[in-house]
Scaffold this active site. Structure first.
Site, mmCIF file in Angstrom:
data_model
loop_
_atom_site.group_PDB
_atom_site.id
_atom_site.type_symbol
_atom_site.label_atom_id
_atom_site.label_comp_id
_atom_site.label_asym_id
_atom_site.label_seq_id
_atom_site.Cartn_x
_atom_site.Cartn_y
_atom_site.Cartn_z
ATOM 1 N N GLY A 26 -7.756 8.317 38.622
ATOM 2 C CA GLY A 26 -8.064 9.727 38.914
ATOM 3 C C GLY A 26 -6.870 10.672 38.840
ATOM 4 N N GLY A 27 -5.704 10.159 38.463
ATOM 5 C CA GLY A 27 -4.516 11.020 38.420
ATOM 6 C C GLY A 27 -4.325 11.744 37.096
ATOM 7 N N GLY A 29 -6.214 12.960 33.003
ATOM 8 C CA GLY A 29 -7.332 13.089 32.063
ATOM 9 C C GLY A 29 -8.685 13.362 32.701
ATOM 10 N N ARG A 78 -6.588 -4.440 38.036
ATOM 11 C CA ARG A 78 -6.672 -5.822 37.537
ATOM 12 C C ARG A 78 -6.470 -6.837 38.657
ATOM 13 N NH1 ARG A 78 -2.701 -4.698 32.405
ATOM 14 N NH2 ARG A 78 -1.635 -3.509 34.009
ATOM 15 N N TYR A 158 -19.294 3.226 21.683
ATOM 16 C CA TYR A 158 -19.155 1.951 20.965
ATOM 17 C C TYR A 158 -19.381 0.751 21.889
ATOM 18 C CZ TYR A 158 -14.115 2.235 22.285
ATOM 19 O OH TYR A 158 -12.926 2.355 22.950
ATOM 20 N N GLY A 200 -18.255 11.201 24.152
ATOM 21 C CA GLY A 200 -17.682 11.217 22.796
ATOM 22 C C GLY A 200 -16.220 11.604 22.922
ATOM 23 N N ARG A 210 -2.991 7.566 22.070
ATOM 24 C CA ARG A 210 -3.187 6.158 21.680
ATOM 25 C C ARG A 210 -4.232 5.970 20.581
ATOM 26 N NH1 ARG A 210 -2.310 6.305 27.168
ATOM 27 N NH2 ARG A 210 -0.646 4.919 27.899
HETATM 28 C C1 HXC Z 1 -0.634 -3.510 19.436
HETATM 29 C C2 HXC Z 1 -0.019 -3.361 21.661
HETATM 30 C C3 HXC Z 1 -0.056 -1.955 21.604
HETATM 31 C C4 HXC Z 1 -0.413 -1.340 20.350
HETATM 32 C C5 HXC Z 1 0.534 -2.540 23.596
HETATM 33 N N1 HXC Z 1 0.345 -3.666 22.915
HETATM 34 N N2 HXC Z 1 0.276 -1.478 22.826
HETATM 35 N N3 HXC Z 1 -0.317 -4.139 20.605
HETATM 36 N N4 HXC Z 1 -0.692 -2.159 19.320
HETATM 37 N N5 HXC Z 1 -0.488 -0.010 20.224
HETATM 38 C C6 HXC Z 1 0.544 -5.029 23.405
HETATM 39 C C7 HXC Z 1 1.952 -5.285 23.884
HETATM 40 O O1 HXC Z 1 2.827 -5.621 22.817
HETATM 41 C C8 HXC Z 1 1.730 -6.472 24.845
HETATM 42 O O2 HXC Z 1 1.555 -7.664 24.135
HETATM 43 C C9 HXC Z 1 0.363 -6.158 25.443
HETATM 44 O O3 HXC Z 1 -0.277 -5.243 24.564
HETATM 45 C C10 HXC Z 1 0.462 -5.504 26.803
HETATM 46 O O4 HXC Z 1 1.312 -4.378 26.682
HETATM 47 P P1 HXC Z 1 2.067 -3.763 27.950
HETATM 48 O O5 HXC Z 1 2.659 -2.479 27.526
HETATM 49 O O6 HXC Z 1 2.941 -4.797 28.561
HETATM 50 O O7 HXC Z 1 0.809 -3.602 28.929
HETATM 51 P P2 HXC Z 1 0.528 -2.654 30.121
HETATM 52 O O8 HXC Z 1 1.805 -2.053 30.656
HETATM 53 O O9 HXC Z 1 -0.341 -3.402 31.029
HETATM 54 O O10 HXC Z 1 -0.265 -1.421 29.447
HETATM 55 C C11 HXC Z 1 -1.612 -1.509 29.091
HETATM 56 C C12 HXC Z 1 -1.908 -0.759 27.778
HETATM 57 C C13 HXC Z 1 -1.361 0.669 27.806
HETATM 58 C C14 HXC Z 1 -3.421 -0.812 27.592
HETATM 59 C C15 HXC Z 1 -1.247 -1.523 26.623
HETATM 60 O O11 HXC Z 1 -1.737 1.362 26.625
HETATM 61 C C16 HXC Z 1 -1.833 1.448 28.996
HETATM 62 O O12 HXC Z 1 -1.241 1.366 30.067
HETATM 63 N N6 HXC Z 1 -2.923 2.239 28.875
HETATM 64 C C17 HXC Z 1 -3.500 3.010 29.991
HETATM 65 C C18 HXC Z 1 -4.016 4.352 29.591
HETATM 66 C C19 HXC Z 1 -4.895 4.378 28.354
HETATM 67 O O13 HXC Z 1 -4.893 3.441 27.549
HETATM 68 N N7 HXC Z 1 -5.623 5.487 28.186
HETATM 69 C C20 HXC Z 1 -6.536 5.640 27.073
HETATM 70 C C21 HXC Z 1 -7.941 5.412 27.530
HETATM 71 S S1 HXC Z 1 -8.902 6.175 26.309
HETATM 72 P P3 HXC Z 1 2.745 -8.759 24.008
HETATM 73 O O14 HXC Z 1 2.091 -9.921 23.349
HETATM 74 O O15 HXC Z 1 3.806 -8.121 23.170
HETATM 75 O O16 HXC Z 1 3.198 -9.054 25.414
HETATM 76 C C22 HXC Z 1 -10.290 5.323 25.991
HETATM 77 C C23 HXC Z 1 -11.191 6.076 25.065
HETATM 78 C C24 HXC Z 1 -12.319 5.295 24.503
HETATM 79 O O17 HXC Z 1 -10.504 4.264 26.458
HETATM 80 C C25 HXC Z 1 -13.201 6.011 23.493
HETATM 81 C C26 HXC Z 1 -12.581 7.077 22.653
HETATM 82 C C27 HXC Z 1 -13.537 7.826 21.772
HETATM 83 P P1 NAP Z 2 -6.263 8.496 30.589
HETATM 84 O O1 NAP Z 2 -5.849 9.838 31.062
HETATM 85 O O2 NAP Z 2 -5.246 7.646 29.909
HETATM 86 O O3 NAP Z 2 -6.895 7.716 31.812
HETATM 87 C C1 NAP Z 2 -6.717 6.378 32.082
HETATM 88 C C2 NAP Z 2 -6.345 6.248 33.552
HETATM 89 O O4 NAP Z 2 -6.491 4.891 33.940
HETATM 90 C C3 NAP Z 2 -4.897 6.647 33.850
HETATM 91 O O5 NAP Z 2 -4.883 7.512 34.954
HETATM 92 C C4 NAP Z 2 -4.216 5.339 34.196
HETATM 93 O O6 NAP Z 2 -3.214 5.540 35.193
HETATM 94 C C5 NAP Z 2 -5.398 4.543 34.754
HETATM 95 N N1 NAP Z 2 -5.184 3.106 34.628
HETATM 96 C C6 NAP Z 2 -4.917 2.393 33.510
HETATM 97 N N2 NAP Z 2 -4.754 1.100 33.796
HETATM 98 C C7 NAP Z 2 -4.936 0.990 35.138
HETATM 99 C C8 NAP Z 2 -4.900 -0.100 36.046
HETATM 100 N N3 NAP Z 2 -4.641 -1.341 35.616
HETATM 101 N N4 NAP Z 2 -5.134 0.134 37.353
HETATM 102 C C9 NAP Z 2 -5.392 1.395 37.796
HETATM 103 N N5 NAP Z 2 -5.439 2.457 36.987
HETATM 104 C C10 NAP Z 2 -5.211 2.259 35.674
HETATM 105 O O7 NAP Z 2 -7.480 8.616 29.549
HETATM 106 P P2 NAP Z 2 -8.876 9.405 29.613
HETATM 107 O O8 NAP Z 2 -9.165 9.881 28.235
HETATM 108 O O9 NAP Z 2 -8.917 10.371 30.730
HETATM 109 O O10 NAP Z 2 -9.891 8.207 29.902
HETATM 110 C C11 NAP Z 2 -10.664 8.159 31.103
HETATM 111 C C12 NAP Z 2 -11.915 7.330 30.864
HETATM 112 O O11 NAP Z 2 -12.745 7.945 29.889
HETATM 113 C C13 NAP Z 2 -11.647 5.911 30.344
HETATM 114 O O12 NAP Z 2 -12.564 5.014 30.938
HETATM 115 C C14 NAP Z 2 -11.928 6.035 28.885
HETATM 116 O O13 NAP Z 2 -12.283 4.803 28.300
HETATM 117 C C15 NAP Z 2 -13.090 6.997 28.917
HETATM 118 N N6 NAP Z 2 -13.355 7.684 27.656
HETATM 119 C C16 NAP Z 2 -12.536 8.692 27.265
HETATM 120 C C17 NAP Z 2 -12.840 9.359 26.085
HETATM 121 C C18 NAP Z 2 -12.011 10.528 25.620
HETATM 122 O O14 NAP Z 2 -12.333 11.103 24.567
HETATM 123 N N7 NAP Z 2 -10.999 10.948 26.342
HETATM 124 C C19 NAP Z 2 -13.946 8.980 25.320
HETATM 125 C C20 NAP Z 2 -14.735 7.931 25.770
HETATM 126 C C21 NAP Z 2 -14.451 7.301 26.948
HETATM 127 P P3 NAP Z 2 -1.890 4.595 35.280
HETATM 128 O O15 NAP Z 2 -1.390 4.467 33.884
HETATM 129 O O16 NAP Z 2 -0.989 5.326 36.211
HETATM 130 O O17 NAP Z 2 -2.379 3.308 35.860
#
Ligand code: HXC
Ligand code: NAP
Length: 294
Positions: A26-27, A29, A78, A158, A200, A210
Site C-alpha cells: 500500500g505504499g 502505485g 512471502r 492474463y 488493464g 519493469r
Molecule cells: C530476469 C530477473 C530480473 C529481470 C530480477 N531477476 N529481475 N531476471 N530479468 N528483469 C532475477 C534476479 O537475477 C534473481 O535471480 C531473482 O530474479 C530475484 O531477484 P532479486 O532482485 O534478488 O529479488 P527481490 O529483491 O526479491 O525482488 C523481486 C523482484 C523485483 C520481483 C525481482 O522486481 C521486485 O521487488 N518487484 C516488486 C515491485 C514490482 O514488481 N512491481 C510491478 C508489479 S506490476 P538470481 O538467479 O540471479 O538470484 C504487475 C502488473 C501486471 O504485476 C499486469 C500489467 C498489465
Molecule cells: P507497484 O507500485 O510496484 O506495487 C507493488 C507493491 O508491492 C510495492 O509497494 C512493493 O513494495 C510491494 N511488494 C512487493 N513485494 C512485496 C513483498 N514481498 N512483501 C510486501 N510487499 C511487497 O506496482 P502497481 O502497478 O501499483 O501494482 C499493484 C498491483 O496491481 C499488483 O498486484 C499488480 O500486479 C497489479 N496490476 C497492476 C497493473 C498496472 O497497470 N499498474 C495492471 C494489472 C495488475 P516493496 O517493494 O517496498 O515491498
C-alpha cells in the site's frame, strides 16, 4: 472526452467509518491510491511493504491529506511469520480487521527460457504465496472470532488468457484467482467474501519501469490496443476496489471484475485487427467481396 465522473469519489463519505482495512504493497502505485481513497471514506488503513521508509512516508502523507489514521508496517508477504506479526500489530493498534487487499506483487518481462529458478520463485512467492499467506492469516482470525470479512485480490487479465514474457506472474495470478473462487465457496458460510479485480494498464512507476521500458514504447498506439482509447485512472480502480470491499457489495463473492477499457477482448477477438482497415479500404474490399443485390 468530457465525462470525468470516473475520476470522482463514488461511495458515500462514511462508507468505511469504523472499519480497518489492510493493504499489502500500500505504499506505492495502485495500493497507495486505494489506501488513500479508503482513508477518505473513513477507514483506518494499515499498509505494508518490504521497505519501511516507503510505507512510513506514504502513511504520513496520506494521514495528512485525508485526516485519517494510517499505520505503516514492514512486512515481506512471502514470510508467513512476518505476515502473522503484521496482522497482530494491526489488531493491537486498530482492533478488529474488516478487510484485506492482496495488492503486493513482483513482476518483470523476460523470455521464460532466460529465467533462473530463483527469478521464477521470486515472483511466484510474492504473488501467490504472499496472497495465500495473508488470506490464511486473516481468514483464520475471522473464523476463530466468528466475524465476517472481505478480501480483494488485485489480479490481471492474463490470469485467464495467460501471457508470454511474464510467465511467473501469469502462473501466480492464475493460482491466486482460483483461490478467490475456491474460498468464496468454502468460506461463504463464515460470512467471508472474496473477490478480484483484473486491471488493464494503469500507469504506475513500479509496473511501467519493469514492464514498459521506454526502449519498447511503440508511440502508445492506444486506440489499437484499448477500445476505449486510454489508460486507466487510479480513482476509477479505487472506486471499484472500495465498492467490492464495502457492504454495498454484500451479495458479491467469487467475482473477478475486469477494468481494462476492453483491452483483453481486443487482443482475443480473431478479427479485431481489422480495426486497422480504413473506410476507403472497406469500400474497396466490399466492392470486391459483397455479392450484388438480387
Ligand atoms: C530476469 C530477473 C530480473 C529481470 C530480477 N531477476 N529481475 N531476471 N530479468 N528483469 C532475477 C534476479 O537475477 C534473481 O535471480 C531473482 O530474479 C530475484 O531477484 P532479486 O532482485 O534478488 O529479488 P527481490 O529483491 O526479491 O525482488 C523481486 C523482484 C523485483 C520481483 C525481482 O522486481 C521486485 O521487488 N518487484 C516488486 C515491485 C514490482 O514488481 N512491481 C510491478 C508489479 S506490476 P538470481 O538467479 O540471479 O538470484 C504487475 C502488473 C501486471 O504485476 C499486469 C500489467 C498489465
Ligand atoms: P507497484 O507500485 O510496484 O506495487 C507493488 C507493491 O508491492 C510495492 O509497494 C512493493 O513494495 C510491494 N511488494 C512487493 N513485494 C512485496 C513483498 N514481498 N512483501 C510486501 N510487499 C511487497 O506496482 P502497481 O502497478 O501499483 O501494482 C499493484 C498491483 O496491481 C499488483 O498486484 C499488480 O500486479 C497489479 N496490476 C497492476 C497493473 C498496472 O497497470 N499498474 C495492471 C494489472 C495488475 P516493496 O517493494 O517496498 O515491498
Amino acid at each position: 472526452m468530457t465525462n470525468t465522473r470516473h475520476t470522482q469519489s463514488m461511495l458515500p463519505p462514511d462508507s468505511f467509518r469504523g472499519q480497518t482495512i489492510v493493504v499489502t504493497g500500500g505504499g506505492t502505485g495502485l495500493g497507495r491510491s486505494m489506501s488513500q481513497y479508503l482513508l477518505t471514506l473513513g477507514a483506518k488503513v494499515a499498509i505494508c511493504g518490504r521497505r519501511l521508509e516507503v510505507v512510513e512516508r506514504a502513511a504520513q502523507e496520506m494521514a495528512e491529506t485525508t485526516g485519517g489514521e494510517a499505520l505503516a508496517l514492514k512486512c515481506d508477504v512471502r514470510q508467513s511469520e512476518e505476515v502473522e506479526a503484521m496482522f497482530s500489530a494491526v489488531s493491537e493498534q486498530f482492533g478488529r480487521v474488516h478487510g484485506l487487499i492482496n495488492n503486493a506483487a513482483g513482476n518483470f518481462i523476460c523470455p521464460t527460457e532466460r529465467l533462473s529458478y530463483n527469478a521464477f520463485n521470486a515472483v511466484v512467492d510474492i504473488v501467490l504465496k504472499g496472497t495465500y499467506n495473508c488470506t490464511l492469516a486473516i481468514g483464520k482470525r475471522w473464523i476463530d472470532a466468528g466475524t465476517p470479512g472481505a478480501i480483494l485480490n488485485i489480479s490481471t487479465t492474463y490470469a485467464w488468457t495467460g501471457s508470454g514474457y511474464v510467465v511467473p506472474s501469469a502462473v501466480a495470478k492464475a493460482g491466486a484467482l482460483i483461490m478467490v473462487r475456491s474460498l468464496a465457496s468454502e468460506w461463504g458460510k463464515y460470512g467471508i467474501r472474496l473477490n478480484a479485480i483484473a486491471p488493464g494498464s494503469f500507469p504506475t512507476e513500479g509496473a511501467w519501469s519493469r514492464l514498459k521500458p521506454p526502449e519498447l514504447e511503440d508511440g502508445g498506439n492506444l486506440s489499437q490496443k484499448v477500445p476505449l482509447g486510454r489508460f486507466g485512472e487510479h480513482q476509477e480502480l479505487a472506486n471499484l476496489a472500495a465498492y467490492l470491499l464495502s457492504d454495498f457489495s454484500a451479495y458479491i463473492t467469487g467475482a473477478c471484475v475486469t477494468i481494462d477499457g476492453g483491452a483483453w477482448l481486443r487482443g482475443a477477438g480473431q478479427f479485431n485487427a481489422l480495426e486497422r482497415v480504413d473506410s476507403e479500404q472497406w469500400d474497396a474490399l466490399q466492392a470486391a467481396m459483397k455479392p450484388p443485390k438480387k
